[in-house]
Design a protein around this motif. Structure first.
Motif, mmCIF file in Angstrom:
data_model
loop_
_atom_site.group_PDB
_atom_site.id
_atom_site.type_symbol
_atom_site.label_atom_id
_atom_site.label_comp_id
_atom_site.label_asym_id
_atom_site.label_seq_id
_atom_site.Cartn_x
_atom_site.Cartn_y
_atom_site.Cartn_z
ATOM 1 N N LEU A 240 -38.269 -32.011 4.770
ATOM 2 C CA LEU A 240 -38.959 -32.134 5.978
ATOM 3 C C LEU A 240 -40.252 -31.611 6.117
ATOM 4 N N GLY A 241 -40.842 -30.504 5.241
ATOM 5 C CA GLY A 241 -42.123 -30.199 5.271
ATOM 6 C C GLY A 241 -43.045 -31.286 4.542
ATOM 7 N N HIS A 242 -42.342 -31.850 3.279
ATOM 8 C CA HIS A 242 -43.039 -32.702 2.606
ATOM 9 C C HIS A 242 -43.432 -34.098 3.536
ATOM 10 N N ALA A 243 -42.367 -34.422 4.234
ATOM 11 C CA ALA A 243 -42.465 -35.693 5.025
ATOM 12 C C ALA A 243 -43.476 -35.366 6.044
ATOM 13 N N LEU A 244 -43.712 -34.182 6.653
ATOM 14 C CA LEU A 244 -44.467 -33.928 7.834
ATOM 15 C C LEU A 244 -45.885 -33.848 7.185
ATOM 16 N N PHE B 148 -34.962 -28.587 4.587
ATOM 17 C CA PHE B 148 -36.155 -27.936 5.247
ATOM 18 C C PHE B 148 -37.387 -28.201 4.375
ATOM 19 N N LEU B 149 -37.352 -27.994 3.376
ATOM 20 C CA LEU B 149 -38.366 -28.567 2.343
ATOM 21 C C LEU B 149 -38.847 -29.958 2.270
ATOM 22 N N ALA C 173 -44.611 -23.401 0.526
ATOM 23 C CA ALA C 173 -43.109 -23.973 0.251
ATOM 24 C C ALA C 173 -42.773 -23.472 -1.081
ATOM 25 N N ASP C 174 -43.622 -23.563 -1.967
ATOM 26 C CA ASP C 174 -43.350 -23.151 -3.303
ATOM 27 C C ASP C 174 -42.734 -21.736 -3.342
ATOM 28 N N GLN C 175 -43.708 -20.839 -2.637
ATOM 29 C CA GLN C 175 -43.344 -19.379 -2.670
ATOM 30 C C GLN C 175 -42.009 -19.022 -2.133
ATOM 31 N N TRP C 176 -41.745 -19.882 -1.060
ATOM 32 C CA TRP C 176 -40.498 -19.569 -0.096
ATOM 33 C C TRP C 176 -39.303 -19.953 -1.086
ATOM 34 N N ALA C 177 -39.410 -21.138 -1.961
ATOM 35 C CA ALA C 177 -38.336 -21.723 -2.690
ATOM 36 C C ALA C 177 -38.142 -20.973 -3.570
ATOM 37 N N VAL D 50 -44.327 -22.782 5.384
ATOM 38 C CA VAL D 50 -43.493 -23.421 4.482
ATOM 39 C C VAL D 50 -43.712 -25.149 4.868
ATOM 40 N N LEU D 51 -43.586 -25.639 6.013
ATOM 41 C CA LEU D 51 -43.870 -26.649 6.501
ATOM 42 C C LEU D 51 -45.187 -27.506 6.305
#
Length: 321
Positions: free
Chosen positions: A87-91, A84-85, A154-158, A147-148
């Motif tokens: 995917l967010g980077h790709a998006l 999922f992380l 994203a960093d916080q959720w990770a 996150v996406l």
């Protein structure tokens, strides 16, 4: 202080856990038990003389139910979370490069995965005994969309230590997709007055929008901080109320024990006084019985002497042969 096995520390004779390990355990704890567990670890750190560790642990805030569910999803589904992380980077990369085809495909994938992961988070929370309401599940979905869209989110959720739900930026990803799909106006010639004026107006409009978005973001952050502080104060008050109730109950029990002890003491004193009276009466009876015995012995002796004297006179006055 030295490491042991890379997971624990020893201070003197005390076997203690590092702060990061304690925080991992805390944020894996359901919100209802967060504050009490936190205070237990704070007390243990203070007892071990680790004041800075105690301060860091005490600074941890209890997460909302939705934030805890998002953390639970991150811990319980690590492989899916990593995908999922990615995917967010790709998006975000597709958005930066304005790859319309890739953005459309990733946006569709985003919606499916956000829905699927939010359902997983709800299922995990339910299995842990803390089902999510509809509003809490929407907060989980909002966090996943953030996150996406936002690398900081994203960093916080990770890290698995969210305290509140995250809010995605309003212009991405939905706004970007709509902007890409909208038909473009034919550009005016660069040397025309209309082009120059339109550019300035667009720049001013964009600047005003940017400022409004920044103000909105600051306001949302302030509101989230205030809400978190309010929740913490309410939790602290609830803990204080619970402590007061326990203290009142303990005080009542102690007072009842004191009353019972006083009753037992009064009874014991009464028993002691009665035993003393009985002892004195027994001693008096003993003296009376001893005096009576002594008189009886004297009378018996006197009677025996009289008998002896009478027998002797009888022998002396008898007929002689």
């Amino acid at each position: 202080m030295q490491r042991k096995g890379g997971n624990h520390r020893e201070t003197g004779d005390r076997h203690v856990e590092p702060v990061d390990s304690v925080l991992e355990q805390l944020y894996a704890t359901p919100p209802s038990g967060f504050v009490s567990r936190r205070e237990e670890h704070v007390a243990a750190a203070r007892k071990a003389g680790r004041k800075e560790d105690a301060r860091r642990i005490h600074a941890a805030h209890r997460p909302t139910l939705a934030a805890w569910a998002a953390n639970l999803l991150r811990r319980s589904r690590p492989e899916e979370s990593e995908r999922f992380l990615e995917l967010g980077h790709a998006l975000r990369e597709a958005h930066r490069t304005l790859d319309a085809a890739g953005l459309k495909e990733l946006s569709a994938q985003r919606r499916r995965i956000v829905a699927a992961l939010s359902r997983q988070a709800a299922r995990l929370a339910h299995e842990a005994g803390h089902p999510l309401s509809e509003s809490a599940q929407r907060e989980v979905e909002s966090t996943l969309r953030a996150v996406l869209a936002d690398p900081d989110a994203a960093d916080q959720w990770a890290g698995g230590r969210l305290e509140v739900s995250l809010t995605p930026p309003s212009q991405f990803p939905a706004g970007a997709a709509r902007a890409e799909a909208a038909p473009r106006e034919r550009p005016a010639r660069p040397d025309s007055p209309r082009a120059a004026g339109g550019t300035r107006a667009q720049d001013e409009l964009a600047e005003r929008r940017r400022k409004r978005q920044e103000e909105l973001a600051r306001a949302e952050q302030a509101a989230a901080t205030a809400a978190r502080q309010l929740r913490d104060r309410r939790a602290d008050r609830a803990d204080a109320d619970a402590s007061l109730r326990r203290a009142d109950e303990e005080h009542d029990r102690a007072r009842e024990e004191v009353s019972a002890a006083e009753r037992r003491l009064r009874q014991a004193r009464e028993d002691l006084a009665r035993a003393g009276r009985e002892q004195r009466e027994a001693e008096e009876r003993r003296r009376t019985a001893a005096d009576a015995l002594a008189r009886a012995e004297r009378e018996a002796q006197e009677t025996a002497r009289r008998v002896d004297r009478s027998a002797g006179r009888g022998k002396q006055s008898g007929p002689s042969r």
